[in-house]
Design an enzyme around this catalytic site. Structure first.
Site, PDB file in Angstrom:
ATOM      1  N   GLU A  48       1.028  -1.814  -0.046  1.00 27.15           N
ATOM      2  CA  GLU A  48      -0.393  -0.175   0.131  1.00 27.15           C
ATOM      3  C   GLU A  48       0.631   1.053  -0.267  1.00 27.15           C
ATOM      4  OE1 GLU A  48      -2.009  -0.391   3.722  1.00 27.15           O
ATOM      5  OE2 GLU A  48      -2.416  -2.822   3.201  1.00 27.15           O
TER       6      GLU A  48
ATOM      7  N   CYS B  27       3.529   8.273   1.337  1.00 27.35           N
ATOM      8  CA  CYS B  27       3.886   7.685   2.161  1.00 27.35           C
ATOM      9  C   CYS B  27       4.375   5.986   1.351  1.00 27.35           C
ATOM     10  CB  CYS B  27       3.456   7.058   3.273  1.00 27.35           C
ATOM     11  SG  CYS B  27       3.814   5.887   5.243  1.00 27.35           S
TER      12      CYS B  27
ATOM     13  N   CYS C 264       5.886  -7.537   6.840  1.00 24.96           N
ATOM     14  CA  CYS C 264       7.199  -7.192   8.160  1.00 24.96           C
ATOM     15  C   CYS C 264       7.298  -8.170   8.825  1.00 24.96           C
ATOM     16  CB  CYS C 264       6.555  -5.677   8.577  1.00 24.96           C
ATOM     17  SG  CYS C 264       7.578  -5.298   9.779  1.00 24.96           S
TER      18      CYS C 264
ATOM     19  N   CYS D 274       5.373  -6.756  15.940  1.00 24.66           N
ATOM     20  CA  CYS D 274       5.005  -6.001  16.647  1.00 24.66           C
ATOM     21  C   CYS D 274       3.210  -5.815  16.757  1.00 24.66           C
ATOM     22  CB  CYS D 274       4.942  -3.677  16.094  1.00 24.66           C
ATOM     23  SG  CYS D 274       6.628  -3.920  16.607  1.00 24.66           S
TER      24      CYS D 274
ATOM     25  N   CYS E 113       0.332  -3.369  15.234  1.00 25.73           N
ATOM     26  CA  CYS E 113       0.373  -3.634  13.709  1.00 25.73           C
ATOM     27  C   CYS E 113      -0.111  -4.366  13.207  1.00 25.73           C
ATOM     28  CB  CYS E 113       2.303  -3.047  13.121  1.00 25.73           C
ATOM     29  SG  CYS E 113       2.460  -2.960  11.956  1.00 25.73           S
TER      30      CYS E 113
ATOM     31  N   LEU F 165       9.690   4.426  18.754  1.00 23.08           N
ATOM     32  CA  LEU F 165       9.404   3.826  20.030  1.00 23.08           C
ATOM     33  C   LEU F 165       8.972   3.822  21.292  1.00 23.08           C
ATOM     34  CD1 LEU F 165      12.812   4.415  21.959  1.00 23.08           C
ATOM     35  CD2 LEU F 165      11.554   6.577  23.055  1.00 23.08           C
ATOM     36  N   HIS F 166       8.055   4.298  21.261  1.00 24.35           N
ATOM     37  CA  HIS F 166       6.325   3.356  21.732  1.00 24.35           C
ATOM     38  C   HIS F 166       6.422   3.003  22.712  1.00 24.35           C
ATOM     39  CE1 HIS F 166       5.273   3.460  17.181  1.00 24.35           C
ATOM     40  NE2 HIS F 166       6.138   2.630  17.228  1.00 24.35           N
TER      41      HIS F 166
ATOM     42  N   CYS G 234      -1.192   1.009   7.793  1.00 21.39           N
ATOM     43  CA  CYS G 234      -0.406   1.123   6.599  1.00 21.39           C
ATOM     44  C   CYS G 234      -0.578  -0.707   7.063  1.00 21.39           C
ATOM     45  CB  CYS G 234       0.705   1.002   6.952  1.00 21.39           C
ATOM     46  SG  CYS G 234       0.678   1.675   5.300  1.00 21.39           S
TER      47      CYS G 234
END
Length: 374
Positions: free
Chosen positions: A112, A125, A132, A136, A139, A245-246, A367
């Site tokens: 995307e 973007c 990925c 995480c 996500c 970072l989160h 995303c």
């Protein structure tokens, strides 16, 4: 926080045996483009004309490339400008100024990209991997695993497609230009380092060799692949580094961003500081605000103290992101009051803080959500 084990493994390299996409002029430097034409028995000097059509004129119809000889045109185009991706769907939000495209790659992989037009800029973007490997849990892309790395040209093509839409006046506001590119789509950009750096160079090379964007308008995001962050600081390209970072503490970040089990918060922030010190470019700390998980006041204080420990020479700013929740997920956006208190505490410590303008929420703007739904 729960002690639930990380269900998906961390994956730093793409699965073996994946076929490579066709070579495209955006994968090659000028010498490489000429060489590819020569190998195909075609005149090498035509490479510059093809680059001009692709990067400067943003032409995708060979019939408009009238300076190429008609007898050779199709062969020239198929050699240096093969089709890399096909749009499956484009969804619009924000009265047409946010356009999200789901692309099908040559091998059926789905990625995307999002084009966002603001009054003063237009940003694309881009995705850098199909899927990925960073796992995480909040996500959508991370929960799908890694299919493969994208090629330099597949990354560049997402931006060129956005530039075409802007140039042709397909986005409300009249014809315009793409000014900014953010590597914040699907994938971990620094896990596909070579292709991403190739794309950045291609996007910032002057016309007609490249798209001619300012490196200062390019942001490369990472969850914290420390050796690659250090390598990026030595590339000599003044892109903005964004660190996802989160969480400011290892216990929570180990769960939210599993790569933290490899490189700790301290090592990761140290690499970000090193990037700012070497490049004199302010680093952005990305922090997705999740209700009851990482949005507590004490974590705002912890984050502020951590960043201030490197001095207050303007090396960093914090970008808080209201979480775009995925359907059925326990991860949800923070209460606005908690978000405001988080901002207040960071600003009280002198940390420049912004809250990201959330666009495209009604079109699954986070995303991976479109691809996951296919």
């Amino acid at each position: 926080m729960s002690d639930a084990p990380i269900t998906l493994p961390l994956v730093f390299t793409e699965p073996r045996g994946r076929k490579k996409p066709p070579r495209h002029l955006a994968d090659l430097d000028e010498a490489g483009r000429k060489e590819l034409l020569s190998e195909a028995g075609l005149p090498a000097f035509r490479a510059t004309q093809l680059s001009t059509h692709y990067f400067s004129r943003l032409v995708d119809d060979p019939a408009q490339m009238t300076d190429l000889p008609a007898a050779q045109r199709d062969e020239l185009v198929s050699t240096l400008l093969p089709t890399l991706m096909t749009p499956l769907r484009t969804l619009e939000a924000d009265k047409g100024t946010t356009r999200k495209t789901l692309w099908k790659l040559f091998d059926g992989a789905l990625v995307e990209s999002v084009l966002m037009r603001y009054p003063d800029r237009a940003t694309v973007c881009v995705s850098s991997q199909a899927g990925c490997g960073m796992a995480c849990p909040f996500c959508a892309t991370g929960q799908g695993g890694l299919q493969r790395n994208m090629s330099t040209a597949e990354i560049v093509e997402q931006v060129v497609a956005g530039a075409r839409s802007m140039a042709r006046g397909e986005v409300p506001g009249g014809p315009g230009r793409v000014s900014n590119v953010v590597f914040m789509g699907m994938g971990e950009p620094l896990a596909n380092y070579k292709a991403v750096i190739g794309a950045v160079r291609c996007l910032t090379d002057p016309n007609p060799a490249g798209l001619g964007l300012s490196a200062r308008g390019v942001t490369v995001s990472t969850v914290g692949l420390v050796p690659r962050m250090i390598q990026l600081a030595d590339e000599g390209i003044p892109v903005t580094l964004a660190l996802s970072l989160h969480a400011p503490d290892d216990e929570l970040r180990n769960e939210l961003v599993p790569v933290n089990t490899r490189w700790s918060v301290a090592e990761t922030v140290d690499a970000a500081w090193n990037y700012a010190a070497k490049t004199k470019r302010r680093v952005s700390i990305e922090y997705a605000m999740m209700r009851g998980i990482n949005d507590q006041a004490h974590r705002a204080d912890l984050l502020g103290d951590l960043l201030n420990s490197y001095g207050d020479w303007g090396w960093v700013h914090v970008n808080l992101i209201p979480l775009n929740p995925t359907p059925g997920s326990k991860w949800t956006a923070s209460d606005p009051r908690d978000e405001r208190e988080f901002v207040r505490r960071l600003e009280a410590k002198g940390i420049p803080t912004t809250v990201r303008d959330t666009r495209g929420r009604e079109i699954d703007g986070a995303c991976g959500q479109l691809a996951a739904a296919e």
